[in-house]
Design an enzyme around this catalytic site. Structure first.
Site, mmCIF file in Angstrom:
data_model
loop_
_atom_site.group_PDB
_atom_site.id
_atom_site.type_symbol
_atom_site.label_atom_id
_atom_site.label_comp_id
_atom_site.label_asym_id
_atom_site.label_seq_id
_atom_site.Cartn_x
_atom_site.Cartn_y
_atom_site.Cartn_z
ATOM 1 N N ASP A 301 0.827 -1.075 0.427
ATOM 2 C CA ASP A 301 -0.130 0.064 -0.199
ATOM 3 C C ASP A 301 0.925 1.353 0.229
ATOM 4 O O ASP A 301 2.099 0.971 -0.442
ATOM 5 C CB ASP A 301 -1.188 -0.128 0.834
ATOM 6 C CG ASP A 301 -2.468 0.782 0.683
ATOM 7 O OD1 ASP A 301 -2.196 2.175 0.319
ATOM 8 O OD2 ASP A 301 -3.323 0.259 1.364
ATOM 9 N N HIS A 335 1.139 1.700 -3.690
ATOM 10 C CA HIS A 335 0.230 1.980 -3.374
ATOM 11 C C HIS A 335 0.954 4.087 -4.229
ATOM 12 O O HIS A 335 0.151 4.315 -5.257
ATOM 13 C CB HIS A 335 -1.160 2.225 -3.524
ATOM 14 C CG HIS A 335 -1.523 0.927 -3.165
ATOM 15 N ND1 HIS A 335 -3.115 0.598 -2.797
ATOM 16 C CD2 HIS A 335 -1.351 -0.009 -3.738
ATOM 17 C CE1 HIS A 335 -3.458 -0.311 -2.575
ATOM 18 N NE2 HIS A 335 -2.607 -1.365 -3.824
#
Length: 488
Positions: A301, A335
């Site tokens: 992430d 991300h």
């Protein structure tokens, strides 16, 4: 500071008590400082301020005495949890020092740090955390996705402590994988983990969000056993003077490093390796004076996500993240490279990012701000310089339509942003996606000496005031405000 029991915890009283301590002394001056922080400044003055933040972020020092973990191990111990407890308590009672963990394999439940204790992992030391959720009881006050609750203990936790550290060349292994911890995420488009019937965070997550909006007291938000909300790996809570240095952190159940309501946080030379759901690397939340430097991020992430509480909880507590420096970090995968949000309702200000490298076809965004009219937040005085990006999907994203979109009454504020010397080698999607609201535009957003090469799609730029470009190239061509504004 008066200690408040979990059974009778009232958050308002906690903040009132904490306000008298130095943890909140700097935070209490926010409004007084605002006129200085957010008036237009010269670029050089900005980076002198960044150097001042680094110099003024206190790094803990410890007494020169060693407490060897092996000395606190008993033959009757089934694993190493009690030996960690004994060593940390002995060190703390003796006025502080270093708990020394030599090369070897260790198995433990949660580790709770105490004031003036440095937990030092020598090279070759691997601390493996058990994955039995019941070992992380009783519940403690914690934040989960920016919401306060009584939940599972983080794997390494400290509450209202001063001068704490985790150092050394060893490894912390959280035990998260496709069959433990990660399945609690439930179904997801990126899911590579097992799905286990009845073990899904969604019902508890939705109920917690409803509790937050309803103002349910934190002491009554009971979300440990059976709620399936994964604990963060390392979470100091309401602490001062924190150092995390040189260690490798891997296989986290949830966010890897998440200091909350802390002052003076240094994260230096840390290797972040975790590709589970919500494997954010370093997420300072409602913290003042934070330095993140010389770190390696390879995460599932956001590499770094600066936060300040979600929705009603973020506004209730009202403590921003501020005075933050990120420098000389390598973001291999994630991300987002350096992200602000999405739990951002308390606001963020005075952030400086410099001399970082990012490069991965899986890196979705280099610089990102995530908010909407439900989360809101005042996000201002952000400075970025000397950032080299190899491959990335989207270079700069500031979009007020994150997740829930325009569905609330708390319009975000994003203003006073300067990005200079950003070089992108290959952009697999868009160079820029900048979208404010027509009624509440992004304001004072400036790009200087930036290059966006091999961009596959056009930028989207809407609802932004005082947007300037100085020597900005997209696919080798100089662009100006007129060519970008209100396009896409």
């Amino acid at each position: 500071m008066t200690k408040i029991s979990s059974s009778g915890l009232k958050r308002r009283n906690l903040i009132k008590a904490a306000a008298a301590t130095s943890v909140f002394s700097a935070l209490a001056t926010n409004q007084a400082l605002a006129s200085w922080l957010f008036k237009p400044q010269q670029s050089q003055d900005d980076w002198l301020k960044a150097a001042e933040i680094r110099a003024n972020t206190l790094v803990p020092k410890f007494r020169d005495q060693i407490f060897k973990l092996a000395d606190y191990k008993l033959a009757s111990d089934l694993d190493d949890e009690l030996s960690f407890q004994r060593a940390i308590q002995a060190c703390h009672k003796a006025g502080g020092g270093r708990v020394d963990v030599v090369s070897g394999q260790y198995i433990t439940g949660p580790i709770h740090l105490l004031s003036n204790v440095e937990l030092h992992l020598q090279k070759g030391a691997v601390v493996n955390f058990v994955t039995d959720p019941k070992r992380y009881l009783p519940a403690v006050i914690t934040r989960w996705e920016g919401m306060e609750l009584m939940g599972y203990s983080p794997l390494i936790y400290a509450y209202q402590q001063t001068n704490i550290a985790i150092t050394g060349k060893g490894t912390l292994n959280g035990g998260g994988n496709n069959s433990t911890w990660w399945p609690w995420k439930g179904p997801h488009k990126e899911g590579h983990w097992d799905l286990i019937a009845g073990e899904d965070q969604k019902p508890a997550r939705m109920k917690l969000m409803a509790d937050v909006e309803a103002g349910v007291p934190v002491s009554q938000r009971l979300y440990a056993d059976g709620a399936y909300l994964r604990p963060p790996f390392i979470q100091p809570y309401l602490c001062q003077n924190i150092l995390i240095e040189d260690v490798t952190i891997t296989n986290s159940p949830f966010w890897l490093v998440n200091p909350v309501l802390c002052q003076n946080v240094t994260v230096r030379g840390v290797n972040f390796f975790s590709h589970g759901p919500n494997s954010d690397g370093c997420d300072p939340e409602s913290c003042d004076h934070v330095v993140i430097e010389d770190c390696l991020f390879d995460t599932g992430d956001d590499c770094i996500a600066i936060k300040s509480g979600r929705n009603a909880d973020g506004r209730r507590i009202g403590v921003p993240s501020q005075n933050i420096v990120v420098r000389n970090c390598l973001m291999k995968e994630g991300h987002g490279g350096v992200v602000i949000g999405s739990e951002i309702s308390g606001g963020v200000n005075n952030v400086f990012v410099e001399d970082c490298q990012m490069d991965s076809p899986h890196l979705e965004r280099a610089i990102r701000i995530k908010t909407n009219s439900i989360r809101g937040g005042v996000i201002e005085h952000l400075r970025y310089r000397n950032i080299n990006v190899g491959k990335v999907k989207n270079a700069i994203v500031v979009n007020f339509y994150y997740e829930e979109g325009d569905a609330g009454s708390f319009d975000p504020t994003v203003r006073d942003v300067v990005i200079e010397n950003l070089k992108c080698g290959e952009i697999l999607n868009q160079p820029l996606n900048l979208q404010g609201f027509e009624r509440k535009p992004i304001t004072d957003f400036h790009l200087k000496n930036c290059e966006f090469n091999n961009a596959k799609k056009s930028s989207v730029v809407r609802n932004i005031d005082n947007f300037t470009l100085d020597n900005v190239k997209i696919n080798g061509q100089i662009v100006n405000q007129a060519t970008l504004l209100n396009v896409g």
